[in-house]
Write a protein that holds these residues in place. Sequence first.
Motif, PDB file in Angstrom:
ATOM      1  N   SER A 138       0.808  -1.229   0.000  1.00  0.00           N
ATOM      2  CA  SER A 138       0.000   0.000   0.000  1.00  0.00           C
ATOM      3  C   SER A 138       0.836   1.272   0.000  1.00  0.00           C
ATOM      4  N   ASP A 141      -0.517   4.274  -2.193  1.00  0.00           N
ATOM      5  CA  ASP A 141      -1.651   3.693  -2.910  1.00  0.00           C
ATOM      6  C   ASP A 141      -2.765   4.696  -3.207  1.00  0.00           C
ATOM      7  N   ASN A 155       2.608   1.325   3.782  1.00  0.00           N
ATOM      8  CA  ASN A 155       1.779   2.525   3.964  1.00  0.00           C
ATOM      9  C   ASN A 155       2.557   3.833   3.849  1.00  0.00           C
ATOM     10  N   GLN A 158       1.017   7.105   2.055  1.00  0.00           N
ATOM     11  CA  GLN A 158      -0.248   6.486   1.653  1.00  0.00           C
ATOM     12  C   GLN A 158      -1.310   7.494   1.245  1.00  0.00           C
ATOM     13  N   ASN A 172       4.718   3.442   7.512  1.00  0.00           N
ATOM     14  CA  ASN A 172       3.812   4.544   7.854  1.00  0.00           C
ATOM     15  C   ASN A 172       4.476   5.914   7.836  1.00  0.00           C
ATOM     16  N   ASN A 175       2.310   8.860   6.288  1.00  0.00           N
ATOM     17  CA  ASN A 175       1.117   8.169   5.779  1.00  0.00           C
ATOM     18  C   ASN A 175      -0.125   9.051   5.735  1.00  0.00           C
TER      19      ASN A 175
END
Length: 299
Positions: A138, A141, A155, A158, A172, A175
């Motif tokens: 991800s 994403d 992430n 993200q 993250n 993120n």
Amino acid sequence: GKNAGLTLTDGSENVLIGADTMNAVTGNGACTIVGVAAGKVNNVNGTTAMGWHALNALTTSAGNTAVGYKAAQKVTTGNDNTVLGYNAMQNATTGEYTVAIGSQAGYTFTTGDGCVFVGFNAGYATTTCQNNVLIGQSAGDSVTTATSCTFIGMNAGQACTTDNNSTCVGRNAGNAMTGQRNTLLGYYAGSNIVQGTKNTIVGHNAASKVDATNQHVFGHDCTSVGDTTMTLGAETNTCSISLDGSDTSWAAASDIRLKDNVEDSLAGLDFINELRPITYKWKAKKDVPQDMDEYEDLD
């Protein structure tokens, strides 16, 4: 397989396995095509397509490799792409020098060059972009049209959609970030930044303000003290300095719990008399040298 290479009239060193592989093709060479209706293409020498409808629409390009169900199914033109995974780059139509590895990596990507999508759903929402590197489950994403971004880690980056030139490395990291020109390195580094720009955050869980600008933070669990500052340290043990020209020395956090043998200073009036207190006013914006970009918001 049934109808494999049915219309092939010119070409050599091809391997065709599966019903309808290359069955609408007249000339290709050095191609390996495996799967139902895979590689129904012309003039695409050196192509490898393996999987149901992999590289099904390619017309005039060479050096492409697609492995997986519907991998690069709609690509029509573009050289030297490498696509591996279920539905990887399924909606891409044109582009070159792009790598997509992982289930649904670069799923909605349509056009662009020089991108790398590696990991489940990496760059899933990307439509058009150039030179993005998105690696990790991800990672990036939500990116749609942002360019020249590097997001590495689960992430990472993200929430970024259209903002350019950011780097997030670590699970993250960034993120929630939607701003641009940020550099975030470390587990959850800068994870609280939303619309901030031009920040550098390095360290495990290092943080800045939500809409930070020009905040530079180094150290685990270290938090910035404000815009246009640099903060170093770990957790609450930090030092900081303003980068707008108002500070001449670092300001360090002071905690009595970390000190021993605390005594009154022996410095007396002689020391006090050596001090030179001054007063001053900031220059008006029109009087600040034009090459000092950090003063661009000074009133």
